[in-house]
Design a protein around this motif. Sequence first.
Motif, PDB file in Angstrom:
ATOM      1  N   VAL A  34     -12.244  52.931   4.072  1.00 27.48           N
ATOM      2  CA  VAL A  34     -12.664  54.226   4.601  1.00 27.48           C
ATOM      3  C   VAL A  34     -14.114  54.473   4.187  1.00 27.48           C
ATOM      4  CG1 VAL A  34     -12.286  56.716   4.542  1.00 27.48           C
ATOM      5  CG2 VAL A  34     -10.329  55.152   4.441  1.00 27.48           C
ATOM      6  N   THR A  66       3.533  65.426   1.102  1.00 26.60           N
ATOM      7  CA  THR A  66       4.379  65.877   2.213  1.00 26.60           C
ATOM      8  C   THR A  66       5.075  67.185   1.863  1.00 26.60           C
ATOM      9  OG1 THR A  66       6.008  64.370   1.263  1.00 26.60           O
ATOM     10  CG2 THR A  66       4.854  63.624   3.232  1.00 26.60           C
ATOM     11  N   HIS A  74       2.638  70.163   1.877  1.00 30.70           N
ATOM     12  CA  HIS A  74       2.395  70.636   3.243  1.00 30.70           C
ATOM     13  C   HIS A  74       3.517  71.573   3.703  1.00 30.70           C
ATOM     14  CE1 HIS A  74      -0.754  67.549   3.774  1.00 30.70           C
ATOM     15  NE2 HIS A  74      -1.112  68.228   4.842  1.00 30.70           N
ATOM     16  N   THR A 108      11.432  61.329  -0.487  1.00 34.08           N
ATOM     17  CA  THR A 108      10.996  60.163   0.282  1.00 34.08           C
ATOM     18  C   THR A 108       9.556  59.795  -0.077  1.00 34.08           C
ATOM     19  OG1 THR A 108      12.377  60.998   2.067  1.00 34.08           O
ATOM     20  CG2 THR A 108      10.879  59.179   2.595  1.00 34.08           C
ATOM     21  N   VAL A 159       6.535  56.350  -0.015  1.00 37.78           N
ATOM     22  CA  VAL A 159       6.206  54.981   0.395  1.00 37.78           C
ATOM     23  C   VAL A 159       4.827  54.633  -0.122  1.00 37.78           C
ATOM     24  CG1 VAL A 159       5.230  55.669   2.643  1.00 37.78           C
ATOM     25  CG2 VAL A 159       6.141  53.365   2.354  1.00 37.78           C
ATOM     26  N   LYS A 203       8.907  53.324   8.274  1.00 41.57           N
ATOM     27  CA  LYS A 203       9.648  54.233   9.138  1.00 41.57           C
ATOM     28  C   LYS A 203      11.138  53.938   9.113  1.00 41.57           C
ATOM     29  CE  LYS A 203       6.718  56.567   8.943  1.00 41.57           C
ATOM     30  NZ  LYS A 203       6.760  57.983   8.464  1.00 41.57           N
ATOM     31  N   VAL A 251      12.687  53.689   6.261  1.00 41.91           N
ATOM     32  CA  VAL A 251      13.181  54.573   5.194  1.00 41.91           C
ATOM     33  C   VAL A 251      13.460  55.963   5.765  1.00 41.91           C
ATOM     34  CG1 VAL A 251      10.979  55.506   4.307  1.00 41.91           C
ATOM     35  CG2 VAL A 251      12.889  55.156   2.751  1.00 41.91           C
ATOM     36  N   ASP A 252      12.751  56.317   6.825  1.00 43.00           N
ATOM     37  CA  ASP A 252      12.943  57.646   7.416  1.00 43.00           C
ATOM     38  C   ASP A 252      14.335  57.826   8.012  1.00 43.00           C
ATOM     39  OD1 ASP A 252      10.380  58.236   6.663  1.00 43.00           O
ATOM     40  OD2 ASP A 252       9.547  58.285   8.692  1.00 43.00           O
ATOM     41  N   ALA A 255      16.263  58.814   5.200  1.00 44.26           N
ATOM     42  CA  ALA A 255      15.875  60.176   4.812  1.00 44.26           C
ATOM     43  C   ALA A 255      16.552  61.201   5.725  1.00 44.26           C
ATOM     44  CB  ALA A 255      14.353  60.326   4.866  1.00 44.26           C
ATOM     45  N   LYS A 295      -3.030  57.974   9.334  1.00 46.52           N
ATOM     46  CA  LYS A 295      -4.261  58.747   9.176  1.00 46.52           C
ATOM     47  C   LYS A 295      -5.419  58.049   9.877  1.00 46.52           C
ATOM     48  CE  LYS A 295      -5.028  61.988   7.515  1.00 46.52           C
ATOM     49  NZ  LYS A 295      -4.961  63.357   8.135  1.00 46.52           N
ATOM     50  N   TYR A 342      -7.995  55.747   8.136  1.00 45.87           N
ATOM     51  CA  TYR A 342      -7.650  54.398   7.717  1.00 45.87           C
ATOM     52  C   TYR A 342      -7.721  53.478   8.944  1.00 45.87           C
ATOM     53  CZ  TYR A 342      -5.418  50.584   5.242  1.00 45.87           C
ATOM     54  OH  TYR A 342      -5.168  49.368   4.654  1.00 45.87           O
ATOM     55  N   LEU A 379      10.046  62.897   5.481  1.00 47.01           N
ATOM     56  CA  LEU A 379       9.707  61.559   5.979  1.00 47.01           C
ATOM     57  C   LEU A 379       8.604  60.944   5.122  1.00 47.01           C
ATOM     58  CD1 LEU A 379       9.792  62.377   9.807  1.00 47.01           C
ATOM     59  CD2 LEU A 379      11.656  61.666   8.299  1.00 47.01           C
ATOM     60  N   SER A 380       8.516  59.641   5.178  1.00 48.60           N
ATOM     61  CA  SER A 380       7.595  58.940   4.278  1.00 48.60           C
ATOM     62  C   SER A 380       6.150  59.089   4.727  1.00 48.60           C
ATOM     63  CB  SER A 380       7.958  57.458   4.211  1.00 48.60           C
ATOM     64  OG  SER A 380       7.483  56.779   5.353  1.00 48.60           O
ATOM     65  N   TYR A 381       5.254  59.063   3.749  1.00 50.32           N
ATOM     66  CA  TYR A 381       3.828  59.155   4.046  1.00 50.32           C
ATOM     67  C   TYR A 381       3.001  58.333   3.069  1.00 50.32           C
ATOM     68  CZ  TYR A 381      -0.921  61.046   3.689  1.00 50.32           C
ATOM     69  OH  TYR A 381      -2.288  61.180   3.600  1.00 50.32           O
ATOM     70  N   THR A 382       2.182  57.484   3.623  1.00 50.39           N
ATOM     71  CA  THR A 382       1.040  56.904   2.920  1.00 50.39           C
ATOM     72  C   THR A 382      -0.019  56.716   3.996  1.00 50.39           C
ATOM     73  OG1 THR A 382       0.270  55.140   1.463  1.00 50.39           O
ATOM     74  CG2 THR A 382       1.838  54.484   3.152  1.00 50.39           C
ATOM     75  N   PRO A 383      -1.295  56.941   3.684  1.00 44.76           N
ATOM     76  CA  PRO A 383      -2.309  56.965   4.742  1.00 44.76           C
ATOM     77  C   PRO A 383      -2.318  55.753   5.673  1.00 44.76           C
ATOM     78  CG  PRO A 383      -3.229  57.864   2.718  1.00 44.76           C
ATOM     79  CD  PRO A 383      -1.869  57.328   2.359  1.00 44.76           C
ATOM     80  N   PRO A 384      -2.048  54.517   5.185  1.00 45.88           N
ATOM     81  CA  PRO A 384      -2.089  53.387   6.126  1.00 45.88           C
ATOM     82  C   PRO A 384      -0.914  53.339   7.091  1.00 45.88           C
ATOM     83  CG  PRO A 384      -2.408  52.654   3.844  1.00 45.88           C
ATOM     84  CD  PRO A 384      -1.920  54.064   3.796  1.00 45.88           C
ATOM     85  N   LEU A 385       0.113  54.155   6.853  1.00 43.77           N
ATOM     86  CA  LEU A 385       1.344  54.008   7.643  1.00 43.77           C
ATOM     87  C   LEU A 385       1.911  55.317   8.172  1.00 43.77           C
ATOM     88  CD1 LEU A 385       2.968  51.414   5.232  1.00 43.77           C
ATOM     89  CD2 LEU A 385       2.206  50.929   7.554  1.00 43.77           C
ATOM     90  N   GLY A 386       1.262  56.425   7.891  1.00 44.04           N
ATOM     91  CA  GLY A 386       1.809  57.691   8.365  1.00 44.04           C
ATOM     92  C   GLY A 386       0.854  58.832   8.127  1.00 44.04           C
ATOM     93  N   SER A 387       1.368  60.026   8.273  1.00 43.49           N
ATOM     94  CA  SER A 387       0.606  61.251   8.050  1.00 43.49           C
ATOM     95  C   SER A 387       1.502  62.211   7.281  1.00 43.49           C
ATOM     96  CB  SER A 387       0.213  61.884   9.383  1.00 43.49           C
ATOM     97  OG  SER A 387      -0.516  60.975  10.171  1.00 43.49           O
ATOM     98  N   PRO A 388       0.913  63.195   6.614  1.00 44.16           N
ATOM     99  CA  PRO A 388       1.749  64.138   5.852  1.00 44.16           C
ATOM    100  C   PRO A 388       2.801  64.807   6.742  1.00 44.16           C
ATOM    101  CG  PRO A 388      -0.562  64.418   5.275  1.00 44.16           C
ATOM    102  CD  PRO A 388      -0.525  63.466   6.442  1.00 44.16           C
ATOM    103  N   TRP A 389       2.410  65.160   7.953  1.00 45.12           N
ATOM    104  CA  TRP A 389       3.398  65.476   8.981  1.00 45.12           C
ATOM    105  C   TRP A 389       3.426  64.239   9.864  1.00 45.12           C
ATOM    106  CZ3 TRP A 389       6.191  69.658   8.109  1.00 45.12           C
ATOM    107  CH2 TRP A 389       5.618  70.788   7.527  1.00 45.12           C
ATOM    108  N   ASP A 390       4.541  63.541   9.864  1.00 48.44           N
ATOM    109  CA  ASP A 390       4.606  62.341  10.672  1.00 48.44           C
ATOM    110  C   ASP A 390       4.477  62.671  12.161  1.00 48.44           C
ATOM    111  OD1 ASP A 390       5.255  59.343  10.411  1.00 48.44           O
ATOM    112  OD2 ASP A 390       6.453  60.015  12.112  1.00 48.44           O
TER     113      ASP A 390
END
Lengths: 460, 460
Positions: free
Chosen positions: A52, A305, A308, A331, A333, A406, A408-409, A412, B369, B372, B429-440
Amino acid sequence: MHIVAIGGSDAGISAALRARELDPTVDVTVVVADAYPNYSICGIPYYFSGDVQPWQSLAHRTHADLEATGMRLQLNTLATRINPQARRLAVRDEHGESEIIYDELVVGTGALPSCAGIAGLGELGPDDGVHVIHSMGDTFALDAHLANRDPRTAIIIGAGYVGLEMAEGFRARGMNVTQLQRGPEVLSTLDPDLASIVHDELVEHGVDVRTHTVVKGVEKSSNGLVVHAEHHGEPVAHTADLVLAVVGVRPNTSLLETAGAQLGVGRAVVVDEQMRTGIPHVFAAGDGIVTHHRLLGVTYLPLGTTAHKQGRIAGENALGGAARFAGSVGTQVVKVFDVVAARTGLREHEARAAGHDPLTTQTVADDHKRYYPGAQSISIRITGDRQNGLLLGAQLVGRLGTETAKRVDTYAAALFAGLTVEQISDLDLSYTPPLGSPWDAVQTAAQTWTRTHHTTGGTA
Amino acid sequence: MHIVAIGGSDAGISAALRARELDPTVDVTVVVADAYPNYSICGIPYYFSGDVQPWQSLAHRTHADLEATGMRLQLNTLATRINPQARRLAVRDEHGESEIIYDELVVGTGALPSCAGIAGLGELGPDDGVHVIHSMGDTFALDAHLANRDPRTAIIIGAGYVGLEMAEGFRARGMNVTQLQRGPEVLSTLDPDLASIVHDELVEHGVDVRTHTVVKGVEKSSNGLVVHAEHHGEPVAHTADLVLAVVGVRPNTSLLETAGAQLGVGRAVVVDEQMRTGIPHVFAAGDGIVTHHRLLGVTYLPLGTTAHKQGRIAGENALGGAARFAGSVGTQVVKVFDVVAARTGLREHEARAAGHDPLTTQTVADDHKRYYPGAQSISIRITGDRQNGLLLGAQLVGRLGTETAKRVDTYAAALFAGLTVEQISDLDLSYTPPLGSPWDAVQTAAQTWTRTHHTTGGTA
């Protein structure tokens, strides 16, 4: 009507956004301690890895985006005292002290890096080469260190999410990294059988991982920074140009505590499911408060999460709403180099502590049909209750590209809905050979649990 | 105790496997019409694309794997008549007619390719260059055609899952492909707004897509095969070396019909949720039977995932169990070149036909995100009920690598559990910047629906 939110991170901004979304006429002020509202703190490691650039990209929304929603931002402003009777918030900025009158207040002051009782951490700072990584200020300090002094060796104290991501970031810059971990395995949020896969990935990428290493203190020496630790009880010392301490956080509660809020588990501020602190007209959200958890009741589990969601609820309720936080299931990751590790719900010992009679099984299943190129295995641990068959938790580790994050979701969602492990097999999940199997890996793992459960005489 | 399963595909084999798993002493025979038990019919397109080689890799399990479970396979054996009174199954193989005595029978005879009233399809076959693709026999016939006659041009009639996958397969071989689709857009299982993304992907990869093209007949000419159609009512003709007709399937019910089973929706065999046909000691599963659907009651929706579940239940109940099929929610996914298209639940018109008051919204959200590298958008349509806010369905289209296939599973789990659209935002739901968003993305789409719902005066 004037809603004031304290904190420019997830909780405060989410509250402000939600209030403005629901009522575009409401007056909303966000008091931000630094000049960087709405930055993605979770993204900082990717700034250091070089993924980034520039650092400004880390903003979820720009200052202009935020102001376009109609909220007012008061930057570089420290909230110093809440006067609940008068509904006034004392603040300090470069011009001195002043007061903000509020109708409803949302406190999102978050957490602070922990020192975990390590001697020297409190005294040494960025100028000495000792860093934490919790704010944009920390980011700039580390960035300056890297730019100006070109350290070639780093010790990372801790092997949790941020520690592992920063190990990747430092390795991407060609630095030698020693990672010190107190417990028997990295990523102590997972069972060691799965965390060991992450450990192997770190070693594969040249990280010198030292488990069973309890750090006692950090000091400066003529050779650099020395980290003193005990490894299986024996004293050891590691030396490096730079030390990064990522050993957890503690809730930042002083403002609310002084105002009369109650502290609960983890010394976090107690709120109800509507994010009410008990102090009239004062809500709180984020890493400074307790976490309502669908399986544990009330715990302390700070996550972005969750912040938020809590912020959104606080914003709605500050406006007179009655929204309730439905609860976390924990949850999480993390991506570590090319491995993805995820969990949701409880692990065996957590489930037992919560009064369950847990059974845990481990399965290795392909992410998609083996005949289609690129199939890779996902290791999945399922924890369920022997008595009633309920799903209690799942842990997954797979390589990047296996849709582990996803998958894991699905667990969840099942935990949210209170499904049994057996009902996971009933779920109608998607299948096409390049991306799944007729029984998805998620279901294969559940079937292993069910088979073991029957074999071992479960009563469900 | 002798359980006989008819059919070597998902339903029959699943029933046999389940019976042997639950009772390793039970005698199980599977009667298979050809020599290819437990082949992944869904994988055939990837044989033609060259992704899967040799064709033997398409077996979910080898003959030896299956026999190792203790089941007996009777290959190249056609079941010709059920005598329910005597519990005897008449079969024919190369040695002639014989009878198998059963205690419990599971019928998994599946479906047959439909001709959709297209003249000539019934008469022309592989020797003429006209193919269907539903069995390993069809696969070998098409393979021989490709190997021996090297056709350079193909017309695919139909643009459903298999049609699209075969377009990709033929393009991978460098063939020119014309794809004829009756309706206004390819992939009629999705709303056109999303299916158009798949259409663009086909065009991008050189497929000549002709929508609004109703095929009337196929005939041989000196120039090759001619497909006669109407395009917006005007007659058109397309010529090619090879024609592949993939215009749906019809349940293969003759065996059960003759034995006295009742036909229901889609002219499929009626079964209850325990897969009982009503004929004593006769169960049925798979593409030949009606589908219990959690949102529609009873429908006909043949899918491999469903056949596996139904077969498993039939196997358990043939053994004296009382397992119930929990019901499909119609989850489906397809990969078309580098695009993934998925759906679960109902679309607007289906929901309306089922008595709902549906509202559908469309959202474009990032898979992770944006800061990323590699972030890509997923287009998501959410259908919910205006009256009670219940989630009714979701459709997603994203590029390969966006975890779209497993994101649909979160909606599928939510549908299974009967969640409202608003509760999707409550999921942890799961979140890490390379794979999701805080709100998926899954939640962002749900929030769009909720906002629209409030704006348009929904009562929930």
